[in-house]
Design a protein around this motif. Structure first.
Motif, PDB file in Angstrom:
ATOM      1  N   ALA A 185     -10.397   8.634  17.038  1.00 46.95           N
ATOM      2  CA  ALA A 185      -9.530   7.784  16.224  1.00 46.95           C
ATOM      3  C   ALA A 185     -10.218   7.416  14.913  1.00 46.95           C
ATOM      4  O   ALA A 185      -9.582   7.389  13.846  1.00 46.95           O
ATOM      5  N   PHE A 186     -11.518   7.111  14.970  1.00 48.52           N
ATOM      6  CA  PHE A 186     -12.286   6.856  13.746  1.00 48.52           C
ATOM      7  C   PHE A 186     -12.242   8.067  12.826  1.00 48.52           C
ATOM      8  O   PHE A 186     -12.006   7.935  11.617  1.00 48.52           O
ATOM      9  N   GLU A 187     -12.473   9.258  13.380  1.00 50.21           N
ATOM     10  CA  GLU A 187     -12.480  10.468  12.557  1.00 50.21           C
ATOM     11  C   GLU A 187     -11.142  10.658  11.852  1.00 50.21           C
ATOM     12  O   GLU A 187     -11.090  11.035  10.668  1.00 50.21           O
ATOM     13  N   GLU A 188     -10.053  10.392  12.552  1.00 47.97           N
ATOM     14  CA  GLU A 188      -8.731  10.574  11.960  1.00 47.97           C
ATOM     15  C   GLU A 188      -8.466   9.564  10.852  1.00 47.97           C
ATOM     16  O   GLU A 188      -8.030   9.915   9.753  1.00 47.97           O
ATOM     17  N   VAL A 189      -8.735   8.300  11.129  1.00 46.41           N
ATOM     18  CA  VAL A 189      -8.384   7.277  10.149  1.00 46.41           C
ATOM     19  C   VAL A 189      -9.276   7.359   8.919  1.00 46.41           C
ATOM     20  O   VAL A 189      -8.801   7.201   7.783  1.00 46.41           O
ATOM     21  N   ARG A 204       0.535   5.056  10.571  1.00 43.38           N
ATOM     22  CA  ARG A 204       0.596   4.476  11.903  1.00 43.38           C
ATOM     23  C   ARG A 204      -0.183   5.351  12.878  1.00 43.38           C
ATOM     24  O   ARG A 204      -0.107   6.580  12.829  1.00 43.38           O
ATOM     25  N   TYR A 205      -0.938   4.684  13.772  1.00 47.01           N
ATOM     26  CA  TYR A 205      -1.797   5.385  14.722  1.00 47.01           C
ATOM     27  C   TYR A 205      -1.515   4.868  16.135  1.00 47.01           C
ATOM     28  O   TYR A 205      -1.393   3.653  16.333  1.00 47.01           O
ATOM     29  N   ALA A 264       1.452 -10.806   0.265  1.00 50.35           N
ATOM     30  CA  ALA A 264       0.962 -10.302  -1.016  1.00 50.35           C
ATOM     31  C   ALA A 264       1.388  -8.863  -1.272  1.00 50.35           C
ATOM     32  O   ALA A 264       1.436  -8.423  -2.428  1.00 50.35           O
ATOM     33  N   LEU A 265       1.702  -8.104  -0.220  1.00 48.92           N
ATOM     34  CA  LEU A 265       2.049  -6.702  -0.399  1.00 48.92           C
ATOM     35  C   LEU A 265       3.267  -6.519  -1.307  1.00 48.92           C
ATOM     36  O   LEU A 265       3.353  -5.530  -2.040  1.00 48.92           O
ATOM     37  N   ALA A 266       4.185  -7.439  -1.266  1.00 48.69           N
ATOM     38  CA  ALA A 266       5.384  -7.326  -2.099  1.00 48.69           C
ATOM     39  C   ALA A 266       5.069  -7.434  -3.580  1.00 48.69           C
ATOM     40  O   ALA A 266       5.891  -7.038  -4.424  1.00 48.69           O
ATOM     41  N   HIS A 267       3.895  -7.951  -3.922  1.00 49.04           N
ATOM     42  CA  HIS A 267       3.560  -8.202  -5.319  1.00 49.04           C
ATOM     43  C   HIS A 267       2.477  -7.286  -5.864  1.00 49.04           C
ATOM     44  O   HIS A 267       2.208  -7.303  -7.067  1.00 49.04           O
ATOM     45  N   LEU A 268       1.839  -6.500  -5.005  1.00 53.86           N
ATOM     46  CA  LEU A 268       0.770  -5.622  -5.473  1.00 53.86           C
ATOM     47  C   LEU A 268       1.344  -4.405  -6.190  1.00 53.86           C
ATOM     48  O   LEU A 268       2.315  -3.798  -5.726  1.00 53.86           O
ATOM     49  N   THR A 269       0.732  -4.045  -7.310  1.00 53.57           N
ATOM     50  CA  THR A 269       1.180  -2.894  -8.081  1.00 53.57           C
ATOM     51  C   THR A 269       0.189  -1.738  -8.046  1.00 53.57           C
ATOM     52  O   THR A 269       0.510  -0.641  -8.499  1.00 53.57           O
ATOM     53  N   CYS A 270      -1.017  -1.967  -7.532  1.00 58.73           N
ATOM     54  CA  CYS A 270      -1.976  -0.877  -7.368  1.00 58.73           C
ATOM     55  C   CYS A 270      -1.635  -0.113  -6.093  1.00 58.73           C
ATOM     56  O   CYS A 270      -0.924  -0.620  -5.219  1.00 58.73           O
ATOM     57  N   PRO A 271      -2.134   1.123  -5.940  1.00 56.66           N
ATOM     58  CA  PRO A 271      -1.898   1.859  -4.688  1.00 56.66           C
ATOM     59  C   PRO A 271      -2.534   1.139  -3.501  1.00 56.66           C
ATOM     60  O   PRO A 271      -3.674   0.683  -3.575  1.00 56.66           O
ATOM     61  N   VAL A 272      -1.793   1.057  -2.403  1.00 57.11           N
ATOM     62  CA  VAL A 272      -2.253   0.373  -1.190  1.00 57.11           C
ATOM     63  C   VAL A 272      -2.030   1.288   0.005  1.00 57.11           C
ATOM     64  O   VAL A 272      -0.941   1.860   0.160  1.00 57.11           O
ATOM     65  N   LEU A 273      -3.046   1.421   0.838  1.00 50.98           N
ATOM     66  CA  LEU A 273      -2.909   2.113   2.118  1.00 50.98           C
ATOM     67  C   LEU A 273      -3.053   1.092   3.234  1.00 50.98           C
ATOM     68  O   LEU A 273      -4.074   0.398   3.316  1.00 50.98           O
ATOM     69  N   VAL A 274      -2.043   0.989   4.084  1.00 50.15           N
ATOM     70  CA  VAL A 274      -2.083   0.106   5.248  1.00 50.15           C
ATOM     71  C   VAL A 274      -2.128   0.984   6.493  1.00 50.15           C
ATOM     72  O   VAL A 274      -1.215   1.783   6.733  1.00 50.15           O
ATOM     73  N   CYS A 275      -3.205   0.860   7.266  1.00 49.71           N
ATOM     74  CA  CYS A 275      -3.391   1.632   8.500  1.00 49.71           C
ATOM     75  C   CYS A 275      -3.105   0.719   9.689  1.00 49.71           C
ATOM     76  O   CYS A 275      -3.866  -0.222   9.945  1.00 49.71           O
ATOM     77  N   VAL A 276      -2.022   0.982  10.388  1.00 51.34           N
ATOM     78  CA  VAL A 276      -1.569   0.120  11.483  1.00 51.34           C
ATOM     79  C   VAL A 276      -1.832   0.789  12.828  1.00 51.34           C
ATOM     80  O   VAL A 276      -1.540   1.975  13.015  1.00 51.34           O
ATOM     81  N   CYS A 277      -2.388   0.025  13.756  1.00 49.74           N
ATOM     82  CA  CYS A 277      -2.554   0.486  15.136  1.00 49.74           C
ATOM     83  C   CYS A 277      -1.333   0.027  15.940  1.00 49.74           C
ATOM     84  O   CYS A 277      -1.084  -1.178  16.055  1.00 49.74           O
ATOM     85  N   PHE A 290      -9.305  -1.920  18.402  1.00 49.23           N
ATOM     86  CA  PHE A 290     -10.724  -1.581  18.295  1.00 49.23           C
ATOM     87  C   PHE A 290     -11.005  -0.088  18.417  1.00 49.23           C
ATOM     88  O   PHE A 290     -12.145   0.344  18.250  1.00 49.23           O
ATOM     89  N   ASP A 291      -9.963   0.705  18.689  1.00 43.65           N
ATOM     90  CA  ASP A 291     -10.168   2.134  18.917  1.00 43.65           C
ATOM     91  C   ASP A 291     -10.575   2.881  17.654  1.00 43.65           C
ATOM     92  O   ASP A 291     -11.305   3.878  17.731  1.00 43.65           O
ATOM     93  N   ILE A 292     -10.111   2.428  16.487  1.00 41.81           N
ATOM     94  CA  ILE A 292     -10.310   3.233  15.280  1.00 41.81           C
ATOM     95  C   ILE A 292     -11.698   3.053  14.660  1.00 41.81           C
ATOM     96  O   ILE A 292     -11.978   3.652  13.625  1.00 41.81           O
ATOM     97  N   TYR A 293     -12.561   2.300  15.302  1.00 38.02           N
ATOM     98  CA  TYR A 293     -13.937   2.187  14.818  1.00 38.02           C
ATOM     99  C   TYR A 293     -14.842   3.292  15.364  1.00 38.02           C
ATOM    100  O   TYR A 293     -15.955   3.471  14.869  1.00 38.02           O
TER     101      TYR A 293
END
Length: 295
Positions: A276-280, A263-264, A225-238, A269-272
């Motif tokens: 890592a939570f504070e950063e993300v 990218r982090y 679906a990412l190829a078709h979205l036109t609104c701003p999208v943030l993807v946070c990848v571990c 499970f670290d970013i909860y």
């Protein structure tokens, strides 16, 4: 901020949620939030919602049908189709709220719901922004990440549960989190300590789902679906993600015309929690400030 218990209906079933409202004079944009695979809102979604509310955004944090505080029988029935229906119902409910800026609805999802928000935004076509955190984006990639013996055992449970469904018997369950080589949907070494530690002490939680969801997961590819979205999208990848393989998610994100990829160097499970939570969460607030500013 103020938090109240609210509810809405999805597919004729009551879904229950928390509504966070910031202490502000003007109606705030609202972030609709739900958790990942088999998880419930008490598993650290309140921590994220409180930060967003402190930053001036309203939040609607809901449990899916069949899980947590929401109704639905049988319990622990995980269905991609029904959960996407719950997202549509939650978005509609958010837009019905007069006390928020209901013209600006933001979707936030993590893990399995990180994929749901991509599909839900594409179906809706009118959300203001999307945040997908350590998202599940490819059933194929997730199946290939499983140990072969585990995949065989989980598939056996799925076949047994589909037969039980046809025979109108009780569901055959499979564990959500397990140790390596257990019969479970998630069995990486960091799963049990990472996933189950998110459950607060004394909070009822069931570590299993109806196994019939296995073929649905394998055939689900919301990252497309990412190829078709036109609104701003943030993807946070571990980058050390053992549950939602990052390589395919990065490929999908690079095809998104409006996608920002962060990218982090963390595990799934670290970013909860912790640093890592504070950063993300700080990065997510910065993203919201830019693309859906207050006022």
């Amino acid at each position: 901020m103020a938090r109240s218990d609210v509810e809405f209906r999805s597919g004729g079933v009551v879904c229950r949620a928390w509504l966070y409202r910031p202490d502000a004079d003007d109606p705030a944009p609202i972030i609709v939030m739900a958790h990942g695979l088999g998880a419930i809102k008490e598993m650290r979604l309140d921590a994220f919602a409180e930060r967003f509310c402190d930053a001036g955004y309203a939040c609607l944090v809901f449990d899916y049908r069949h899980f947590g505080a929401s109704d639905g029988q049988p319990r622990q029935l995980l269905s991609v189709r029904r959960q996407l229906g719950d997202w549509a119902a939650a978005i509609a409910f958010a837009r019905s709220l007069a006390e928020v800026d209901n013209r600006r609805v933001i979707l936030w999802g993590t893990s399995f719901s990180g994929g749901h928000v991509l599909a839900a935004a594409a179906r809706d076509g009118d959300v203001a922004a999307v945040i997908a955190q350590c998202p599940f984006t490819s059933g194929t990639a997730s199946v290939l990440a499983m140990a072969p013996a585990t995949a065989v055992k989980v598939t056996g449970r799925a076949i047994a549960d589909l037969a039980a469904k046809v025979a109108r018997r009780d569901p055959v369950m499979v564990a959500l989190a397990g140790e390596p080589h257990d019969t479970a949907l998630m069995t990486a070494p960091d799963v049990v300590p990472g996933y189950l530690s998110l459950v607060p002490d004394g909070q009822p939680f069931t570590n299993e789902v109806a196994a019939r969801v296995v073929p649905e997961i394998a055939l689900h590819h919301p990252g497309r679906a990412l190829a078709h979205l036109t609104c701003p999208v943030l993807v946070c990848v571990c980058e050390k993600d053992s549950v939602a393989p990052p390589r395919q998610t990065i490929r999908y994100a690079q095809r998104g015309p409006t996608t920002q990829l962060n990218r982090y160097p963390e595990g799934h499970f670290d970013i909860y929690v912790g640093d890592a939570f504070e950063e993300v969460v700080a990065d997510q607030v910065d993203f919201l400030d830019r693309v859906v500013p207050l006022g």
